[in-house]
Structure formats: structure tokens, C-alpha cells
Design a protein around this motif. Structure first.
Motif, short mmCIF file in Angstrom:
data_model
loop_
_atom_site.label_atom_id
_atom_site.label_comp_id
_atom_site.label_asym_id
_atom_site.label_seq_id
_atom_site.Cartn_x
_atom_site.Cartn_y
_atom_site.Cartn_z
N GLN A 21 14.31 3.19 4.04
CA GLN A 21 14.53 2.11 4.87
C GLN A 21 13.19 1.32 4.81
O GLN A 21 12.08 1.93 4.72
CB GLN A 21 15.01 2.27 6.18
CG GLN A 21 16.42 2.99 6.28
CD GLN A 21 16.70 2.95 7.52
OE1 GLN A 21 16.54 2.17 8.71
NE2 GLN A 21 17.51 4.05 7.95
N THR A 22 13.29 0.12 4.88
CA THR A 22 12.02 -0.67 5.01
C THR A 22 11.54 -1.05 6.55
O THR A 22 12.47 -1.37 7.45
CB THR A 22 12.27 -2.28 4.30
OG1 THR A 22 12.84 -2.06 3.12
CG2 THR A 22 11.22 -3.03 4.21
N ILE A 23 10.34 -0.79 6.58
CA ILE A 23 9.66 -1.13 8.03
C ILE A 23 9.82 -2.80 8.20
O ILE A 23 9.24 -3.59 7.46
CB ILE A 23 8.35 -0.59 8.11
CG1 ILE A 23 8.44 0.86 8.10
CG2 ILE A 23 7.77 -0.93 9.61
CD1 ILE A 23 7.16 1.61 7.91
N THR A 24 10.46 -3.04 9.28
CA THR A 24 10.35 -4.45 9.58
C THR A 24 9.58 -4.84 10.86
O THR A 24 9.43 -6.21 11.09
CB THR A 24 11.88 -5.08 10.05
OG1 THR A 24 12.56 -4.36 10.92
CG2 THR A 24 12.81 -4.78 8.69
N LYS A 25 9.20 -3.87 11.66
CA LYS A 25 8.58 -4.23 12.76
C LYS A 25 7.74 -3.05 13.30
O LYS A 25 8.12 -1.87 13.07
CB LYS A 25 9.23 -4.85 14.14
CG LYS A 25 10.17 -4.15 14.63
CD LYS A 25 11.00 -4.70 15.75
CE LYS A 25 12.15 -4.03 16.36
NZ LYS A 25 12.68 -4.84 17.30
N ALA A 26 6.64 -3.06 13.96
CA ALA A 26 5.82 -1.77 14.56
C ALA A 26 5.26 -2.21 15.86
O ALA A 26 5.03 -3.54 16.11
CB ALA A 26 4.71 -1.36 13.48
N PHE A 44 -0.23 -3.69 7.66
CA PHE A 44 -0.17 -2.64 6.64
C PHE A 44 1.38 -2.11 6.45
O PHE A 44 2.07 -2.00 5.43
CB PHE A 44 -1.16 -1.59 6.55
CG PHE A 44 -1.06 -0.60 5.74
CD1 PHE A 44 -1.18 -0.73 4.26
CD2 PHE A 44 -0.48 0.68 6.05
CE1 PHE A 44 -1.29 0.46 3.40
CE2 PHE A 44 -0.17 1.77 4.99
CZ PHE A 44 -0.54 1.64 3.70
N LEU A 45 2.00 -1.85 7.61
CA LEU A 45 3.29 -1.09 7.70
C LEU A 45 4.51 -2.22 7.45
O LEU A 45 5.51 -1.75 6.82
CB LEU A 45 3.37 -0.62 8.90
CG LEU A 45 2.70 0.76 9.43
CD1 LEU A 45 2.86 0.89 10.88
CD2 LEU A 45 2.74 1.78 8.50
N ILE A 46 4.18 -3.37 7.70
CA ILE A 46 5.58 -4.14 7.67
C ILE A 46 5.78 -4.45 6.22
O ILE A 46 4.91 -4.98 5.44
CB ILE A 46 5.12 -5.69 8.13
CG1 ILE A 46 4.84 -5.30 9.98
CG2 ILE A 46 6.29 -6.64 8.11
CD1 ILE A 46 6.04 -4.71 10.75
N GLY A 47 7.02 -4.27 5.87
CA GLY A 47 7.49 -4.41 4.68
C GLY A 47 7.31 -3.06 3.79
O GLY A 47 7.59 -3.11 2.60
N GLU A 49 7.98 0.18 1.98
CA GLU A 49 9.28 1.21 1.72
C GLU A 49 8.64 2.47 1.29
O GLU A 49 7.86 2.68 0.84
CB GLU A 49 10.09 0.56 0.64
CG GLU A 49 10.75 -0.78 0.96
CD GLU A 49 11.49 -1.48 -0.16
OE1 GLU A 49 12.04 -0.67 -0.80
OE2 GLU A 49 11.34 -2.73 -0.19
N ASN A 50 9.66 3.35 1.59
CA ASN A 50 9.46 4.86 1.07
C ASN A 50 8.34 5.53 1.64
O ASN A 50 7.55 5.95 1.04
CB ASN A 50 9.70 4.81 -0.54
CG ASN A 50 10.93 4.38 -1.17
OD1 ASN A 50 11.81 4.65 -0.69
ND2 ASN A 50 10.79 3.53 -2.33
N LEU A 51 7.96 5.24 2.71
CA LEU A 51 6.93 5.80 3.31
C LEU A 51 6.86 7.40 3.26
O LEU A 51 5.86 7.83 3.39
CB LEU A 51 7.10 5.49 5.25
CG LEU A 51 5.80 5.68 5.76
CD1 LEU A 51 4.72 4.86 5.60
CD2 LEU A 51 6.10 5.28 7.35
N PHE A 52 7.74 7.89 3.22
CA PHE A 52 7.65 9.28 3.27
C PHE A 52 7.66 10.00 1.65
O PHE A 52 7.85 11.27 1.71
CB PHE A 52 8.99 10.13 4.06
CG PHE A 52 8.91 9.76 5.35
CD1 PHE A 52 8.01 10.32 6.10
CD2 PHE A 52 9.77 8.78 5.87
CE1 PHE A 52 7.76 9.76 7.63
CE2 PHE A 52 9.69 8.20 7.29
CZ PHE A 52 8.65 8.70 8.04
N ASN A 53 7.60 9.31 0.86
CA ASN A 53 7.82 9.77 -0.75
C ASN A 53 6.20 10.02 -1.19
O ASN A 53 5.24 9.56 -0.67
CB ASN A 53 8.47 8.83 -1.62
CG ASN A 53 9.90 8.89 -1.22
OD1 ASN A 53 10.68 9.89 -0.94
ND2 ASN A 53 10.32 7.84 -1.66
#
Length: 53
Positions: A21-26, A44-47, A49-53
Motif C-alpha cells: 500500500q501507499t503511505i498517504t499520511k503520517a 519522506f514517507l508520504i507517497g 510504496e513498498n516500504l517493506f521490500n
């Protein structure tokens, strides 16, 4: 500070729920937990994707 094996466990558990999923807010609730300003870290986080790859 958590050790690497503990963080790998968190990564595995989160991958099952939010992987791909894409990060849309933090939100940062402990500014001392990140090494950037709150705005830079969230930017840096917003937008991302694939944070865990």
C-alpha cells in the motif's frame, strides 16, 4: 532501542497488513524517535510504496 531481530518481527507482521500500500499520511508523536525534523520525516514517507521490500 529495539534490536534488529525485534524490528524484523515487526516488519514481518506489518507486511501482512499493509504491504504494497501507499503511505498517504503520517504522524510523529515522539520527535526524538526520528533523526530528521518532523516535517522532513513525514515528507519522506508520504507517497512511499513498498516500504517493506
Amino acid at each position: 532501542m529495539p534490536e534488529l531481530p525485534e524490528m524484523e518481527t515487526y516488519k514481518t507482521l506489518l507486511q501482512q497488513f499493509i504491504g504494497g500500500q501507499t503511505i498517504t499520511k503520517a504522524m510523529v508523536t515522539r520527535e526524538k524517535s526520528v533523526n530528521l525534523s518532523t516535517e522532513q520525516f513525514i515528507g519522506f514517507l508520504i507517497g512511499y510504496e513498498n516500504l517493506f521490500n
